[in-house]
Design a protein around this motif. Structure first.
Motif, PDB file in Angstrom:
ATOM      1  N   PRO A  87      -3.232   2.103 -14.464  1.00 11.37           N
ATOM      2  CA  PRO A  87      -2.877   1.316 -13.274  1.00 11.37           C
ATOM      3  C   PRO A  87      -1.373   1.204 -13.095  1.00 11.37           C
ATOM      4  CG  PRO A  87      -3.431  -0.162 -15.058  1.00 11.37           C
ATOM      5  CD  PRO A  87      -3.653   1.236 -15.580  1.00 11.37           C
ATOM      6  N   TYR A  88      -0.970   0.896 -11.862  1.00 12.02           N
ATOM      7  CA  TYR A  88       0.445   0.784 -11.511  1.00 12.02           C
ATOM      8  C   TYR A  88       0.792  -0.693 -11.295  1.00 12.02           C
ATOM      9  CZ  TYR A  88      -0.202   5.755 -10.597  1.00 12.02           C
ATOM     10  OH  TYR A  88      -0.508   7.086 -10.724  1.00 12.02           O
ATOM     11  N   ASP A  89       1.964  -1.083 -11.796  1.00  8.27           N
ATOM     12  CA  ASP A  89       2.364  -2.478 -11.564  1.00  8.27           C
ATOM     13  C   ASP A  89       3.098  -2.652 -10.240  1.00  8.27           C
ATOM     14  OD1 ASP A  89       4.666  -1.213 -12.381  1.00  8.27           O
ATOM     15  OD2 ASP A  89       5.038  -2.510 -14.107  1.00  8.27           O
ATOM     16  N   LEU A  90       3.430  -1.532  -9.562  1.00  9.23           N
ATOM     17  CA  LEU A  90       3.969  -1.590  -8.209  1.00  9.23           C
ATOM     18  C   LEU A  90       3.521  -0.352  -7.442  1.00  9.23           C
ATOM     19  CD1 LEU A  90       5.744  -2.755  -5.954  1.00  9.23           C
ATOM     20  CD2 LEU A  90       7.713  -1.585  -6.987  1.00  9.23           C
ATOM     21  N   ILE A  91       2.888  -0.577  -6.289  1.00 10.37           N
ATOM     22  CA  ILE A  91       2.490   0.518  -5.408  1.00 10.37           C
ATOM     23  C   ILE A  91       3.123   0.294  -4.045  1.00 10.37           C
ATOM     24  CG2 ILE A  91       0.569   1.674  -4.229  1.00 10.37           C
ATOM     25  CD1 ILE A  91      -1.204   1.011  -6.579  1.00 10.37           C
ATOM     26  N   LEU A  92       3.740   1.340  -3.513  1.00  6.40           N
ATOM     27  CA  LEU A  92       4.341   1.321  -2.180  1.00  6.40           C
ATOM     28  C   LEU A  92       3.535   2.251  -1.294  1.00  6.40           C
ATOM     29  CD1 LEU A  92       7.963   1.908  -3.513  1.00  6.40           C
ATOM     30  CD2 LEU A  92       7.013  -0.311  -2.861  1.00  6.40           C
ATOM     31  N   ALA A  93       3.016   1.742  -0.187  1.00  5.46           N
ATOM     32  CA  ALA A  93       2.221   2.550   0.738  1.00  5.46           C
ATOM     33  C   ALA A  93       2.744   2.340   2.149  1.00  5.46           C
ATOM     34  CB  ALA A  93       0.740   2.197   0.642  1.00  5.46           C
ATOM     35  N   ASN A  94       3.705   3.151   2.545  1.00  6.07           N
ATOM     36  CA  ASN A  94       4.296   3.064   3.884  1.00  6.07           C
ATOM     37  C   ASN A  94       3.622   4.117   4.758  1.00  6.07           C
ATOM     38  OD1 ASN A  94       5.925   2.510   6.079  1.00  6.07           O
ATOM     39  ND2 ASN A  94       7.641   3.732   5.334  1.00  6.07           N
ATOM     40  N   ILE A  95       2.393   3.831   5.143  1.00  8.37           N
ATOM     41  CA  ILE A  95       1.600   4.734   5.973  1.00  8.37           C
ATOM     42  C   ILE A  95       0.996   3.903   7.110  1.00  8.37           C
ATOM     43  CG2 ILE A  95       1.126   6.471   4.207  1.00  8.37           C
ATOM     44  CD1 ILE A  95      -1.386   5.078   3.446  1.00  8.37           C
ATOM     45  N   LEU A  96       0.296   4.543   8.026  1.00  6.55           N
ATOM     46  CA  LEU A  96      -0.215   3.816   9.183  1.00  6.55           C
ATOM     47  C   LEU A  96      -1.420   2.948   8.828  1.00  6.55           C
ATOM     48  CD1 LEU A  96       0.067   6.651  11.852  1.00  6.55           C
ATOM     49  CD2 LEU A  96       1.599   4.700  11.533  1.00  6.55           C
ATOM     50  N   ALA A  97      -1.766   2.036   9.735  1.00  7.64           N
ATOM     51  CA  ALA A  97      -2.855   1.090   9.489  1.00  7.64           C
ATOM     52  C   ALA A  97      -4.187   1.792   9.237  1.00  7.64           C
ATOM     53  CB  ALA A  97      -2.987   0.134  10.675  1.00  7.64           C
ATOM     54  N   GLY A  98      -4.445   2.880   9.947  1.00  9.50           N
ATOM     55  CA  GLY A  98      -5.704   3.604   9.751  1.00  9.50           C
ATOM     56  C   GLY A  98      -5.896   4.064   8.318  1.00  9.50           C
ATOM     57  N   PRO A  99      -4.956   4.848   7.762  1.00  7.92           N
ATOM     58  CA  PRO A  99      -5.073   5.235   6.350  1.00  7.92           C
ATOM     59  C   PRO A  99      -5.068   4.048   5.390  1.00  7.92           C
ATOM     60  CG  PRO A  99      -3.498   6.637   7.480  1.00  7.92           C
ATOM     61  CD  PRO A  99      -3.859   5.536   8.436  1.00  7.92           C
ATOM     62  N   LEU A 100      -4.306   3.006   5.714  1.00 10.88           N
ATOM     63  CA  LEU A 100      -4.270   1.837   4.827  1.00 10.88           C
ATOM     64  C   LEU A 100      -5.643   1.191   4.705  1.00 10.88           C
ATOM     65  CD1 LEU A 100      -0.910   0.060   5.786  1.00 10.88           C
ATOM     66  CD2 LEU A 100      -1.434   1.284   3.666  1.00 10.88           C
ATOM     67  N   LEU A 152      -6.075  -7.384  10.295  1.00 13.54           N
ATOM     68  CA  LEU A 152      -7.050  -6.320  10.065  1.00 13.54           C
ATOM     69  C   LEU A 152      -6.841  -5.664   8.710  1.00 13.54           C
ATOM     70  CD1 LEU A 152      -9.218  -4.239  10.989  1.00 13.54           C
ATOM     71  CD2 LEU A 152      -7.326  -2.917  11.971  1.00 13.54           C
ATOM     72  N   VAL A 153      -5.609  -5.261   8.420  1.00 12.48           N
ATOM     73  CA  VAL A 153      -5.322  -4.587   7.155  1.00 12.48           C
ATOM     74  C   VAL A 153      -5.595  -5.516   5.972  1.00 12.48           C
ATOM     75  CG1 VAL A 153      -3.480  -3.577   5.745  1.00 12.48           C
ATOM     76  CG2 VAL A 153      -3.668  -2.970   8.175  1.00 12.48           C
ATOM     77  N   LEU A 154      -5.169  -6.768   6.079  1.00 12.10           N
ATOM     78  CA  LEU A 154      -5.403  -7.725   4.992  1.00 12.10           C
ATOM     79  C   LEU A 154      -6.884  -7.906   4.697  1.00 12.10           C
ATOM     80  CD1 LEU A 154      -2.777 -10.513   5.767  1.00 12.10           C
ATOM     81  CD2 LEU A 154      -2.869  -9.065   3.727  1.00 12.10           C
ATOM     82  N   SER A 155      -7.704  -7.854   5.733  1.00 15.08           N
ATOM     83  CA  SER A 155      -9.148  -8.064   5.544  1.00 15.08           C
ATOM     84  C   SER A 155      -9.778  -6.997   4.664  1.00 15.08           C
ATOM     85  CB  SER A 155      -9.855  -8.105   6.904  1.00 15.08           C
ATOM     86  OG  SER A 155      -9.878  -6.815   7.514  1.00 15.08           O
ATOM     87  N   TYR A 156      -9.130  -5.854   4.537  1.00 10.09           N
ATOM     88  CA  TYR A 156      -9.647  -4.771   3.698  1.00 10.09           C
ATOM     89  C   TYR A 156      -9.201  -4.915   2.244  1.00 10.09           C
ATOM     90  CZ  TYR A 156     -11.512  -1.981   7.548  1.00 10.09           C
ATOM     91  OH  TYR A 156     -12.262  -1.539   8.612  1.00 10.09           O
ATOM     92  N   TYR A 157      -8.151  -5.674   1.981  1.00  6.16           N
ATOM     93  CA  TYR A 157      -7.610  -5.782   0.621  1.00  6.16           C
ATOM     94  C   TYR A 157      -7.970  -7.082  -0.080  1.00  6.16           C
ATOM     95  CZ  TYR A 157      -5.010  -1.502   1.400  1.00  6.16           C
ATOM     96  OH  TYR A 157      -4.693  -0.191   1.636  1.00  6.16           O
ATOM     97  N   ARG A 158      -8.137  -8.150   0.682  1.00  8.14           N
ATOM     98  CA  ARG A 158      -8.459  -9.437   0.052  1.00  8.14           C
ATOM     99  C   ARG A 158      -9.759  -9.400  -0.746  1.00  8.14           C
ATOM    100  NH1 ARG A 158      -6.104 -12.906   5.082  1.00  8.14           N
ATOM    101  NH2 ARG A 158      -4.200 -13.661   4.069  1.00  8.14           N
ATOM    102  N   GLY A 174      -0.013  -6.963 -10.802  1.00  7.45           N
ATOM    103  CA  GLY A 174       0.778  -5.968 -10.094  1.00  7.45           C
ATOM    104  C   GLY A 174       1.036  -6.332  -8.638  1.00  7.45           C
ATOM    105  N   THR A 175       1.936  -5.589  -8.024  1.00  2.00           N
ATOM    106  CA  THR A 175       2.361  -5.831  -6.652  1.00  2.00           C
ATOM    107  C   THR A 175       2.028  -4.620  -5.790  1.00  2.00           C
ATOM    108  OG1 THR A 175       4.202  -7.206  -7.434  1.00  2.00           O
ATOM    109  CG2 THR A 175       4.328  -6.393  -5.161  1.00  2.00           C
ATOM    110  N   LEU A 176       1.583  -4.885  -4.562  1.00  4.92           N
ATOM    111  CA  LEU A 176       1.263  -3.839  -3.600  1.00  4.92           C
ATOM    112  C   LEU A 176       2.029  -4.105  -2.309  1.00  4.92           C
ATOM    113  CD1 LEU A 176      -0.427  -1.437  -2.498  1.00  4.92           C
ATOM    114  CD2 LEU A 176      -2.251  -3.092  -1.999  1.00  4.92           C
ATOM    115  N   VAL A 177       2.790  -3.113  -1.841  1.00  2.00           N
ATOM    116  CA  VAL A 177       3.546  -3.229  -0.591  1.00  2.00           C
ATOM    117  C   VAL A 177       2.915  -2.300   0.436  1.00  2.00           C
ATOM    118  CG1 VAL A 177       5.790  -3.003   0.535  1.00  2.00           C
ATOM    119  CG2 VAL A 177       5.661  -3.748  -1.863  1.00  2.00           C
ATOM    120  N   LEU A 178       2.448  -2.878   1.534  1.00  2.00           N
ATOM    121  CA  LEU A 178       1.805  -2.113   2.602  1.00  2.00           C
ATOM    122  C   LEU A 178       2.693  -2.156   3.831  1.00  2.00           C
ATOM    123  CD1 LEU A 178      -1.819  -3.559   2.293  1.00  2.00           C
ATOM    124  CD2 LEU A 178      -0.915  -1.499   1.198  1.00  2.00           C
TER     125      LEU A 178
END
Length: 286
Positions: A215-228, A257-263, A243-247
């Motif tokens: 696992p990663y303690d920091l993930i950066l995902a600067n992509i569009l809402a659809g892929p996220l 919308l995006v948060l509803s997929y990760y919570r 860990g921390t995730l940056v979307l």
């Protein structure tokens, strides 16, 4: 011999105040543009939004989406993405100063410099989403260290290079585009962090190499809402405990919308940053 593929340009005359919304609409509408730029007259209220494509876009469709007339034309044979970005000014985001070769003598003291040349991959620091992520990285560095970082959809490798410069720890950079991976490797070497940045052509977080390093303690995902949203289960799966995730790459109205997929995967929102029409979300796993 010039091997650049033909490019199409979509142009939208507009008022300056409308330009950010038009940029957002063009970036989200199919087909995906290679670059989107704003041309402004400093003495007038008028401007022009221009998008570059490697396939001919449907001008009528773009006009309906944007709500303004969109003019589409085939450009002469030239590397227009590079030419259009070469004159862009340097960017200051958080502790970072992102510049091109033409700005080499302008690097101020007390910053983390990153030399990123305009080219065929996304991410020169000028787009709001990239600048947002750089500012988030700067803020996170004040709170803790990260030993295992993943940049999903790395483009030029700007965020991966930034993380490597901050913590001097291994960073994995992944992108579905082989050209982006080649550019990332070149930029990492040029910025003195070549040995720290491992670049991988991958179509998602479940790629064998990315899974092995998780696992990663920091993930950066600067992509569009659809892929996220589509990748939410697989991205969440490889975030380490604590860990921390940056979307990023999403618009204000897409935040919920995006948060509803990760919570549902045990990630909670700890910070929201906005610039123009764009947002970056910082989440943590307890």
């Amino acid at each position: 011999m010039n091997t650049q593929p033909p490019l199409w340009k979509a142009s939208v005359p507009c008022k300056k105040i409308d330009a950010p919304d038009i940029v957002a609409a063009l970036e989200l509408a199919p087909p995906s543009p290679q670059a989107v730029l704003i041309q402004e007259d400093p003495f007038k209220d008028n401007g022009m939004v221009e998008a570059l494509y490697d396939v001919m876009p449907d001008g009528d469709l773009l006009s309906r989406i944007v709500g303004k007339a969109v003019h589409v034309q085939l450009l002469p044979d030239a590397d227009w993405i590079k030419l259009s970005q070469e004159g862009l000014p340097p960017v200051r985001a958080g502790r970072f100063f992102v510049y091109g070769a033409h700005d080499a003598g302008k690097v101020p003291h007390g910053v983390i410099p990153m030399k990123i040349e305009a080219g065929q991959a996304f991410g020169t620091g000028h787009h709001e989403t990239t600048a947002l992520c750089l500012s988030v990285l700067s803020a996170l560095a004040k709170l803790r260290r990260y030993d295992n970082v993943l940049d999903i959809g790395c483009g030029t490798g700007l965020l991966a290079i930034g993380a490597a410069k901050l913590w001097r720890e291994p960073v994995t950079a992944s992108d579905i585009d082989p050209i982006a991976i080649e550019v990332t490797r070149e930029n990492a070497v040029a910025n003195g962090v070549g040995p720290l940045v491992q670049s991988v052509v991958a179509d998602g977080p479940m790629h064998p190499i990315l899974r092995t390093l998780a696992p990663y303690d920091l993930i950066l995902a600067n992509i569009l809402a659809g892929p996220l949203t589509r990748l939410a289960p697989s991205i969440s799966h490889i975030v380490a405990k604590g860990g921390t995730l940056v979307l990023s790459g999403l618009l204000h109205w897409q935040e919920i919308l995006v948060l509803s997929y990760y919570r549902p995967h045990g990630l909670k929102l700890v910070d929201t940053r906005r610039d123009g029409s764009w947002s970056a979300l910082v989440l943590e796993r307890a």
